[in-house]
Design a protein around this motif. Sequence first.
Motif, PDB file in Angstrom:
ATOM      1  N   VAL A   1      -9.197  15.933   2.534  1.00  0.00           N
ATOM      2  CA  VAL A   1      -8.584  14.622   2.343  1.00  0.00           C
ATOM      3  C   VAL A   1      -7.315  14.699   1.502  1.00  0.00           C
ATOM      4  O   VAL A   1      -6.718  13.690   1.218  1.00  0.00           O
ATOM      5  N   GLY A   2      -6.892  15.892   1.099  1.00  0.00           N
ATOM      6  CA  GLY A   2      -5.628  16.018   0.378  1.00  0.00           C
ATOM      7  C   GLY A   2      -4.497  15.540   1.274  1.00  0.00           C
ATOM      8  O   GLY A   2      -4.568  15.653   2.493  1.00  0.00           O
TER       9      GLY A   2
ATOM     10  N   LEU B   1      -3.618  12.488   1.738  1.00  0.00           N
ATOM     11  CA  LEU B   1      -3.886  11.166   2.323  1.00  0.00           C
ATOM     12  C   LEU B   1      -2.822  10.138   1.939  1.00  0.00           C
ATOM     13  O   LEU B   1      -2.452   9.305   2.752  1.00  0.00           O
ATOM     14  N   GLY B   2      -2.340  10.209   0.695  1.00  0.00           N
ATOM     15  CA  GLY B   2      -1.359   9.236   0.223  1.00  0.00           C
ATOM     16  C   GLY B   2      -0.088   9.275   1.062  1.00  0.00           C
ATOM     17  O   GLY B   2       0.434   8.242   1.490  1.00  0.00           O
TER      18      GLY B   2
ATOM     19  N   THR C   1       0.832  -1.207   0.000  1.00  0.00           N
ATOM     20  CA  THR C   1       0.000   0.000   0.000  1.00  0.00           C
ATOM     21  C   THR C   1       0.863   1.253   0.000  1.00  0.00           C
ATOM     22  O   THR C   1       0.614   2.196  -0.772  1.00  0.00           O
TER      23      THR C   1
ATOM     24  N   THR D   1       1.969   6.262  -7.138  1.00  0.00           N
ATOM     25  CA  THR D   1       0.859   7.092  -7.627  1.00  0.00           C
ATOM     26  C   THR D   1       1.249   8.562  -7.538  1.00  0.00           C
ATOM     27  O   THR D   1       0.998   9.366  -8.453  1.00  0.00           O
TER      28      THR D   1
ATOM     29  N   TYR E   1       0.157  10.468   4.023  1.00  0.00           N
ATOM     30  CA  TYR E   1      -0.248  10.052   5.366  1.00  0.00           C
ATOM     31  C   TYR E   1      -0.254   8.524   5.478  1.00  0.00           C
ATOM     32  O   TYR E   1       0.241   7.947   6.449  1.00  0.00           O
ATOM     33  N   PHE E   2      -0.790   7.860   4.446  1.00  0.00           N
ATOM     34  CA  PHE E   2      -0.778   6.390   4.399  1.00  0.00           C
ATOM     35  C   PHE E   2       0.663   5.889   4.531  1.00  0.00           C
ATOM     36  O   PHE E   2       0.954   4.993   5.310  1.00  0.00           O
TER      37      PHE E   2
ATOM     38  N   ASP F   1       2.412   1.652  -3.405  1.00  0.00           N
ATOM     39  CA  ASP F   1       1.383   2.055  -4.373  1.00  0.00           C
ATOM     40  C   ASP F   1       1.122   3.562  -4.262  1.00  0.00           C
ATOM     41  O   ASP F   1       1.032   4.265  -5.269  1.00  0.00           O
ATOM     42  N   GLU F   2       1.041   4.050  -3.039  1.00  0.00           N
ATOM     43  CA  GLU F   2       0.801   5.483  -2.835  1.00  0.00           C
ATOM     44  C   GLU F   2       2.003   6.308  -3.306  1.00  0.00           C
ATOM     45  O   GLU F   2       1.833   7.360  -3.926  1.00  0.00           O
TER      46      GLU F   2
ATOM     47  N   ARG G   1       2.057   6.261   7.976  1.00  0.00           N
ATOM     48  CA  ARG G   1       1.413   5.406   8.984  1.00  0.00           C
ATOM     49  C   ARG G   1       1.762   3.937   8.805  1.00  0.00           C
ATOM     50  O   ARG G   1       1.808   3.184   9.768  1.00  0.00           O
ATOM     51  N   LEU G   2       1.981   3.534   7.565  1.00  0.00           N
ATOM     52  CA  LEU G   2       2.183   2.108   7.284  1.00  0.00           C
ATOM     53  C   LEU G   2       3.637   1.663   7.360  1.00  0.00           C
ATOM     54  O   LEU G   2       3.912   0.482   7.528  1.00  0.00           O
TER      55      LEU G   2
END
Lengths: 146, 115
Positions: free
Chosen positions: A105-106, A108-109, A42, A49, A111-112, A45-46, A115-116
């Motif tokens: 929500v801008g 978010l990528g 994930t 992207t 942030y992911f 992927d972010e 966090r991950l």
Amino acid sequence: MPDKSCLTVPGRLDQLIIISEFIAQAARQAGLDERDVFHVQTAVDEACTNVIQHAYQGIEGGEIILTCRRTDDTFIVTVRDHGRPFDPSAVPPPDLGTDLNARRVGGLGLYFMRRLMDEVHFEFDDKTGNTVTMVKRIGPRPQDDL
Amino acid sequence: MNGRVSSFQPSVWVIEASGRIDAMHTPALEAALQEALAQGKYRLLIHLGQARYLSSNGLKALFIARQNARSHGGNLVLCCTPPRVREILEITGLTQIFATYESEKEASKALTVAG
């Protein structure tokens, strides 16, 4: 796993599935459990992207260069591109506060990714371009890999 | 990504978001959401039973559609969320925004009662 796995793909959205499969295979070979495999997939992927949509701004022709390697207690993925310099400090964090109408929500990528993964670092160099380095801490290397 | 009327509540519109909802496939989800909203379908249920992955692009599309639906007195909720997708929602704090239900029946009822 081999000391290092590399993949170079065109910077296009249709390559995300290929990137995801490459990362899953490298992470499993490195001994990550399925939850950590999913987290790394994930985050990558972010990151990719972000490269396609922002560094390359949707313009085809650029490449994404991925490298995975395992150390004794980490799995490290680097994502390189030669697109527009990316400045993570210019991206405001998503607003996940309690005021429903004001939430944004801008970002978010990014942030992911943070966090991950246990560590996320961004670098830009005129010659090598953007490099994102993401680190996942893992348990000791299995005996049969030694 | 086609929509359909809920099997349980005729006023609820169900969109089955399946497979990998990454940046490549988010436009199909956005198109399905926009088409529904343009037709005045403001009680939206996103069925995630066959979703394998939901990226930040996909979540952003759902968030924007939810705001639109709510501004017209409706709502957008999720059902049958797989554990991996649920984990992403939890990590990002979005479980506080998106109501999630175990089944289409439960979600359809909640949308009708609330909306």
